[in-house]
Design a protein around this motif. Structure first.
Motif, PDB file in Angstrom:
ATOM      1  N   PHE A  48      14.867 -44.907  80.184  1.00 48.50           N
ATOM      2  CA  PHE A  48      14.526 -46.317  80.370  1.00 48.50           C
ATOM      3  C   PHE A  48      13.356 -46.664  79.465  1.00 48.50           C
ATOM      4  CE2 PHE A  48      16.056 -44.892  84.560  1.00 48.50           C
ATOM      5  CZ  PHE A  48      17.141 -45.744  84.697  1.00 48.50           C
ATOM      6  N   THR A  49      13.374 -47.886  78.982  1.00 53.57           N
ATOM      7  CA  THR A  49      12.259 -48.369  78.173  1.00 53.57           C
ATOM      8  C   THR A  49      10.956 -48.330  78.959  1.00 53.57           C
ATOM      9  OG1 THR A  49      13.546 -49.625  76.608  1.00 53.57           O
ATOM     10  CG2 THR A  49      11.382 -50.505  77.127  1.00 53.57           C
ATOM     11  N   ASP A  86      12.920 -41.072  76.036  1.00 51.96           N
ATOM     12  CA  ASP A  86      14.182 -40.473  76.503  1.00 51.96           C
ATOM     13  C   ASP A  86      14.253 -38.977  76.248  1.00 51.96           C
ATOM     14  OD1 ASP A  86      14.921 -43.052  77.081  1.00 51.96           O
ATOM     15  OD2 ASP A  86      16.728 -43.063  75.831  1.00 51.96           O
ATOM     16  N   GLU A 101      16.487 -47.842  69.887  1.00 55.26           N
ATOM     17  CA  GLU A 101      17.754 -48.301  70.478  1.00 55.26           C
ATOM     18  C   GLU A 101      17.581 -49.618  71.252  1.00 55.26           C
ATOM     19  OE1 GLU A 101      19.904 -46.309  69.349  1.00 55.26           O
ATOM     20  OE2 GLU A 101      21.760 -46.908  70.340  1.00 55.26           O
ATOM     21  N   VAL A 145      11.962 -38.850  69.568  1.00 54.98           N
ATOM     22  CA  VAL A 145      13.212 -38.979  68.796  1.00 54.98           C
ATOM     23  C   VAL A 145      14.381 -39.560  69.586  1.00 54.98           C
ATOM     24  CG1 VAL A 145      12.634 -37.196  67.108  1.00 54.98           C
ATOM     25  CG2 VAL A 145      13.758 -36.552  69.249  1.00 54.98           C
ATOM     26  N   GLY A 189      10.917 -45.154  68.063  1.00 63.79           N
ATOM     27  CA  GLY A 189      11.606 -46.001  69.035  1.00 63.79           C
ATOM     28  C   GLY A 189      10.556 -46.660  69.917  1.00 63.79           C
ATOM     29  N   VAL A 190      10.988 -47.085  71.088  1.00 61.95           N
ATOM     30  CA  VAL A 190      10.063 -47.761  72.005  1.00 61.95           C
ATOM     31  C   VAL A 190       8.795 -46.931  72.218  1.00 61.95           C
ATOM     32  CG1 VAL A 190       9.797 -48.579  74.363  1.00 61.95           C
ATOM     33  CG2 VAL A 190      12.009 -48.791  73.239  1.00 61.95           C
ATOM     34  N   GLY A 191       8.979 -45.655  72.554  1.00 60.81           N
ATOM     35  CA  GLY A 191       7.839 -44.803  72.889  1.00 60.81           C
ATOM     36  C   GLY A 191       7.003 -44.459  71.664  1.00 60.81           C
ATOM     37  N   GLY A 201      12.277 -36.660  60.173  1.00 59.16           N
ATOM     38  CA  GLY A 201      11.165 -35.721  60.317  1.00 59.16           C
ATOM     39  C   GLY A 201      11.650 -34.420  60.931  1.00 59.16           C
ATOM     40  N   ASN A 213      27.874 -47.614  72.279  1.00 59.39           N
ATOM     41  CA  ASN A 213      27.134 -48.864  72.570  1.00 59.39           C
ATOM     42  C   ASN A 213      26.848 -49.643  71.293  1.00 59.39           C
ATOM     43  OD1 ASN A 213      25.155 -46.559  72.184  1.00 59.39           O
ATOM     44  ND2 ASN A 213      23.687 -48.255  72.180  1.00 59.39           N
ATOM     45  N   GLU A 236      10.378 -42.593  60.753  1.00 61.60           N
ATOM     46  CA  GLU A 236      11.564 -43.156  61.414  1.00 61.60           C
ATOM     47  C   GLU A 236      12.732 -43.133  60.438  1.00 61.60           C
ATOM     48  OE1 GLU A 236      12.620 -44.349  64.554  1.00 61.60           O
ATOM     49  OE2 GLU A 236      14.478 -44.440  63.392  1.00 61.60           O
ATOM     50  N   ARG A 237      13.858 -42.592  60.913  1.00 58.14           N
ATOM     51  CA  ARG A 237      15.011 -42.534  60.003  1.00 58.14           C
ATOM     52  C   ARG A 237      15.949 -43.707  60.181  1.00 58.14           C
ATOM     53  NH1 ARG A 237      17.863 -37.324  62.535  1.00 58.14           N
ATOM     54  NH2 ARG A 237      18.628 -38.195  64.466  1.00 58.14           N
ATOM     55  N   LYS A 265      21.221 -57.452  77.353  1.00 57.67           N
ATOM     56  CA  LYS A 265      20.818 -58.458  78.340  1.00 57.67           C
ATOM     57  C   LYS A 265      21.086 -59.879  77.850  1.00 57.67           C
ATOM     58  CE  LYS A 265      20.486 -55.259  80.289  1.00 57.67           C
ATOM     59  NZ  LYS A 265      20.542 -53.820  79.977  1.00 57.67           N
TER      60      LYS A 265
HETATM   61  C1  LIG Z   1      23.360 -50.316  75.859  1.00 59.42           C
HETATM   62  C2  LIG Z   1      22.021 -49.890  76.368  1.00 59.42           C
HETATM   63  C3  LIG Z   1      21.338 -50.697  77.257  1.00 59.42           C
HETATM   64  C4  LIG Z   1      20.093 -50.320  77.726  1.00 59.42           C
HETATM   65  N1  LIG Z   1      19.474 -51.154  78.610  1.00 59.42           N
HETATM   66  C5  LIG Z   1      18.258 -50.805  79.108  1.00 59.42           C
HETATM   67  C6  LIG Z   1      17.585 -51.656  80.012  1.00 59.42           C
HETATM   68  O1  LIG Z   1      18.080 -52.721  80.379  1.00 59.42           O
HETATM   69  N2  LIG Z   1      16.374 -51.270  80.474  1.00 59.42           N
HETATM   70  C7  LIG Z   1      15.797 -50.089  80.094  1.00 59.42           C
HETATM   71  O2  LIG Z   1      14.692 -49.785  80.551  1.00 59.42           O
HETATM   72  N3  LIG Z   1      16.414 -49.258  79.227  1.00 59.42           N
HETATM   73  C8  LIG Z   1      17.630 -49.593  78.725  1.00 59.42           C
HETATM   74  N4  LIG Z   1      18.256 -48.762  77.831  1.00 59.42           N
HETATM   75  C9  LIG Z   1      17.590 -47.494  77.455  1.00 59.42           C
HETATM   76  C10 LIG Z   1      16.535 -47.705  76.364  1.00 59.42           C
HETATM   77  O3  LIG Z   1      17.138 -48.267  75.224  1.00 59.42           O
HETATM   78  C11 LIG Z   1      15.900 -46.370  76.026  1.00 59.42           C
HETATM   79  O4  LIG Z   1      15.372 -45.802  77.195  1.00 59.42           O
HETATM   80  C12 LIG Z   1      14.781 -46.520  75.014  1.00 59.42           C
HETATM   81  O5  LIG Z   1      15.272 -47.019  73.798  1.00 59.42           O
HETATM   82  C13 LIG Z   1      14.139 -45.149  74.767  1.00 59.42           C
HETATM   83  O6  LIG Z   1      13.164 -45.244  73.786  1.00 59.42           O
HETATM   84  P1  LIG Z   1      12.772 -43.929  72.953  1.00 59.42           P
HETATM   85  O7  LIG Z   1      11.578 -44.313  72.151  1.00 59.42           O
HETATM   86  O8  LIG Z   1      12.667 -42.758  73.824  1.00 59.42           O
HETATM   87  O9  LIG Z   1      14.024 -43.617  72.023  1.00 59.42           O
HETATM   88  P2  LIG Z   1      14.895 -44.500  71.027  1.00 59.42           P
HETATM   89  O10 LIG Z   1      14.804 -45.936  71.316  1.00 59.42           O
HETATM   90  O11 LIG Z   1      16.243 -43.862  71.034  1.00 59.42           O
HETATM   91  O12 LIG Z   1      14.201 -44.255  69.616  1.00 59.42           O
HETATM   92  C14 LIG Z   1      14.155 -43.001  69.013  1.00 59.42           C
HETATM   93  C15 LIG Z   1      14.020 -43.200  67.511  1.00 59.42           C
HETATM   94  O13 LIG Z   1      13.836 -41.925  66.880  1.00 59.42           O
HETATM   95  C16 LIG Z   1      14.522 -41.936  65.639  1.00 59.42           C
HETATM   96  N5  LIG Z   1      14.747 -40.533  65.249  1.00 59.42           N
HETATM   97  C17 LIG Z   1      15.505 -39.609  65.883  1.00 59.42           C
HETATM   98  N6  LIG Z   1      15.349 -38.403  65.289  1.00 59.42           N
HETATM   99  C18 LIG Z   1      14.486 -38.591  64.262  1.00 59.42           C
HETATM  100  C19 LIG Z   1      13.923 -37.734  63.299  1.00 59.42           C
HETATM  101  N7  LIG Z   1      14.175 -36.420  63.295  1.00 59.42           N
HETATM  102  N8  LIG Z   1      13.081 -38.266  62.369  1.00 59.42           N
HETATM  103  C20 LIG Z   1      12.785 -39.605  62.369  1.00 59.42           C
HETATM  104  N9  LIG Z   1      13.286 -40.450  63.265  1.00 59.42           N
HETATM  105  C21 LIG Z   1      14.105 -39.950  64.224  1.00 59.42           C
HETATM  106  C22 LIG Z   1      15.790 -42.710  65.916  1.00 59.42           C
HETATM  107  O14 LIG Z   1      16.312 -43.246  64.712  1.00 59.42           O
HETATM  108  C23 LIG Z   1      15.272 -43.794  66.886  1.00 59.42           C
HETATM  109  O15 LIG Z   1      14.934 -44.986  66.192  1.00 59.42           O
HETATM  110  C24 LIG Z   1      19.502 -49.110  77.322  1.00 59.42           C
HETATM  111  C25 LIG Z   1      20.175 -48.286  76.410  1.00 59.42           C
HETATM  112  C26 LIG Z   1      21.412 -48.663  75.941  1.00 59.42           C
HETATM  113  C27 LIG Z   1      22.122 -47.757  74.970  1.00 59.42           C
END
Ligand SMILES: Cc1cc2nc3c(=O)[nH]c(=O)nc-3n(C[C@H](O)[C@H](O)[C@H](O)COP(=O)(O)OP(=O)(O)OC[C@H]3O[C@@H](n4cnc5c(N)ncnc54)[C@H](O)[C@@H]3O)c2cc1C
Length: 492
Positions: free
Chosen positions: A313-314, A306, A43, A142, A15-17, A117, A162, A36-37, A53
């Motif tokens: 938050f992103t 997250d 997200e 994840v 994901g983002v992180g 994973g 969502n 990545e699955r 947005k």
């Molecule tokens: C509707 C909505 C609006 C949002 N708006 C904002 C905003 O305006 N500003 C903001 O800062 N944040 C916003 N967010 C929050 C933001 O999307 C998240 O904080 C951000 O995506 C977190 O990134 P992440 O990398 O932690 O996780 P994620 O983006 O959730 O990515 C995690 C990834 O891990 C993968 N994964 C999970 N388990 C496994 C596994 N076992 N093996 C392989 N892959 C796996 C998933 O498929 C996913 O692709 C919003 C969220 C939503 C739902």
């Protein structure tokens, strides 16, 4: 299972992180496997920040057009969802296809593996029948999935999360939104502005319950002005659905709410259940993966985004990614060349220095060359109209911590810019100061540009700028942010 493949780092979840960490480590010359699955990017680009947005941008254009009457003549507005859906499909998500993102990662030298994973012992990650043994570390990114409440009848109904709300091509006539947090309110206002009859049902006694009560009031009033029905303090006990009647929510007090569609936005839950945390000696029952200030969850395991529970938050994921990259490269340097990390940076192409280019090592939040996470000035913005921006502690949180609190408040409508703006000028600045230290510990900025005005307040809280110095700053006239000056005077 095949023989374990030796690699430097495995990143689970791109994901983002995770994508940021994996890409940066690959660019630094490490042998990185990214797993990545779903879709690389997670997200935010496909079902979160970016498409939501885009929806808000369109809905706000409608709202501004409706404000022409009385200000600049008259305007007739005929909302059409088709351009919004098209923009999301074509511009934001490439029809929910991550080919470009995968190529971005592999172009940096990373190895991409599509699949789920699972930790399989120290340093080891299994993906299907492949096993990777990481020399230096595993990074868990994840993320989360929607947390759906255990309400009778809900499971098995075609409710939206969502994801369905973002992917919708044709709007329903009516929508129930279960959950009055940031995501619920943003989407509720969008759909209402496009003509959907929207009802928000929230269990707490106010919407946006984590923010200041004044922010909840302004946001609720704005949504009601857009025709949204808001019901707070409602415990939903049962959900029914049939094709003809749509959804019916039944509350404990006998109240019933009906609509064609139901959107459930009642929080998020970390993807930890099947990750195999127990195989590396970590508590498999924890709600989030607990990390220290350098994002370490355990020996050789880092976490980002997250999943850490520090704020969904992103910008938190990106902030943490920077720390993970620097700490992991520091760790690699030490492992490769002994305890003197600075002398070993060159052995990974000077990557420690390169990774550190964006940060400042000085200050109390650093440990050696690696910064420690500091969430005191965590900014958050709810992109309703008006926007609700906030940083640091609310008044309640500050009082609960025993801080000697002073509060300053300034309504936007009484500022020159608010008065000029007229229709749509709802909002305020609220400051929470620690009277003993003479600094701000929190602030809220609600208004047409609430999220942008927040920036100055984030600096003030982050750098603990003395209130006296803030009072002697020059605030441009007639901006919305000039209301900060008035709120500072109100601090007493
Ligand atoms: C509707 C909505 C609006 C949002 N708006 C904002 C905003 O305006 N500003 C903001 O800062 N944040 C916003 N967010 C929050 C933001 O999307 C998240 O904080 C951000 O995506 C977190 O990134 P992440 O990398 O932690 O996780 P994620 O983006 O959730 O990515 C995690 C990834 O891990 C993968 N994964 C999970 N388990 C496994 C596994 N076992 N093996 C392989 N892959 C796996 C998933 O498929 C996913 O692709 C919003 C969220 C939503 C739902």
């Amino acid at each position: 299972m095949t023989e374990p493949q030796q690699v430097d780092v495995v990143v689970v979840g791109l994901g983002v992180g995770g994508e940021e960490v994996a890409g940066r480590l690959a660019e630094a010359g490490l042998d990185v496997v990214g797993v990545e699955r779903g879709l690389v990017g997670g997200e935010c680009p496909y079902w979160g920040c970016i498409p939501s947005k885009m929806m808000i941008r369109a809905a706000n254009a409608l709202a501004e057009a409706r404000r022409v009457d009385g200000l600049a003549g008259s305007a007739e507005v005929r909302p059409d969802w088709a351009p919004v859906a098209r923009r999301i499909r074509e511009e934001a998500t490439a029809n929910w296809d991550d080919t470009a993102a995968v190529e971005r990662f592999t172009g940096k030298g990373g190895r991409f593996v599509r699949g789920t994973g699972r930790l399989a012992g120290p340093g080891r990650v299994a993906v299907g029948d492949q096993v990777f043994q990481a020399r230096y570390g595993i990074v868990v990114g994840v993320g989360t999935r929607p947390s759906v409440p255990p309400v009778d009848g809900l499971a098995g109904t075609p409710y939206w999360t969502n994801r369905e709300a973002i992917e919708v091509a044709t709007l329903p006539a009516s929508l129930l939104v279960l959950g009055g947090g940031a995501i619920g309110l943003e989407l509720a206002q969008v759909f209402a502005r496009f003509g959907v009859r929207v009802t928000v049902v929230e269990a707490s006694d106010r919407v946006l319950a984590v923010e200041e009560p004044e922010a909840s009031e302004v946001a609720a009033a704005a949504l009601r002005a857009d025709g949204v029905e808001i019901h707070t303090g409602v415990r939903v006990e049962r959900v029914d659905h049939d094709e003809e009647a749509g959804f019916t929510l039944r509350a404990g007090d006998g109240a019933r709410f009906t609509a064609e569609r139901l959107l459930v936005v009642t929080g998020r839950r970390a993807h930890l259940d099947e990750l195999g945390l127990d195989t590396v000696g970590l508590d498999a029952g924890q709600r989030y993966l607990r990390v220290d200030g350098r994002m370490r969850a355990g020996d050789g395991i880092w976490a980002v985004g997250d999943v850490t529970g520090e704020g969904a938050f992103t910008h938190i994921a990106m902030y943490q990614a920077e720390i993970v990259v620097r700490d992991l490269l520091d760790h690699v340097g030490r492992r490769r060349g002994g305890p003197d990390a600075s002398g070993t940076a060159s052995s990974i192409g000077g990557a420690v220095g390169a990774a550190g280019a964006g940060g400042d090592d000085s200050g109390p939040d650093t440990a050696g060359s690696v910064p420690r996470a500091d969430y005191r000035a965590l900014p958050r913005v709810t992109f309703t109209d008006p926007e609700v921006g906030a940083v640091g502690l609310t008044e309640r949180q500050a009082r609960d911590r025993g801080i000697n609190v002073q509060v300053g408040f300034a309504p936007l409508s009484s500022s020159t810019r608010g008065w000029i703006h007229q229709v749509g000028d709802e909002g305020f600045i609220k400051l929470v100061a620690d009277a003993d230290r003479g600094v701000l510990v929190g602030a809220t900025s609600v208004g047409p540009a609430g999220g942008e005005v927040l920036a100055g307040l984030v600096v003030a809280v982050h750098a603990a700028v003395p209130v006296g110095r803030l009072r002697h700053m020059i605030y441009a006239y007639p901006t919305f942010h000039r209301a900060i000056r008035t709120a500072l005077d109100d601090l007493g």
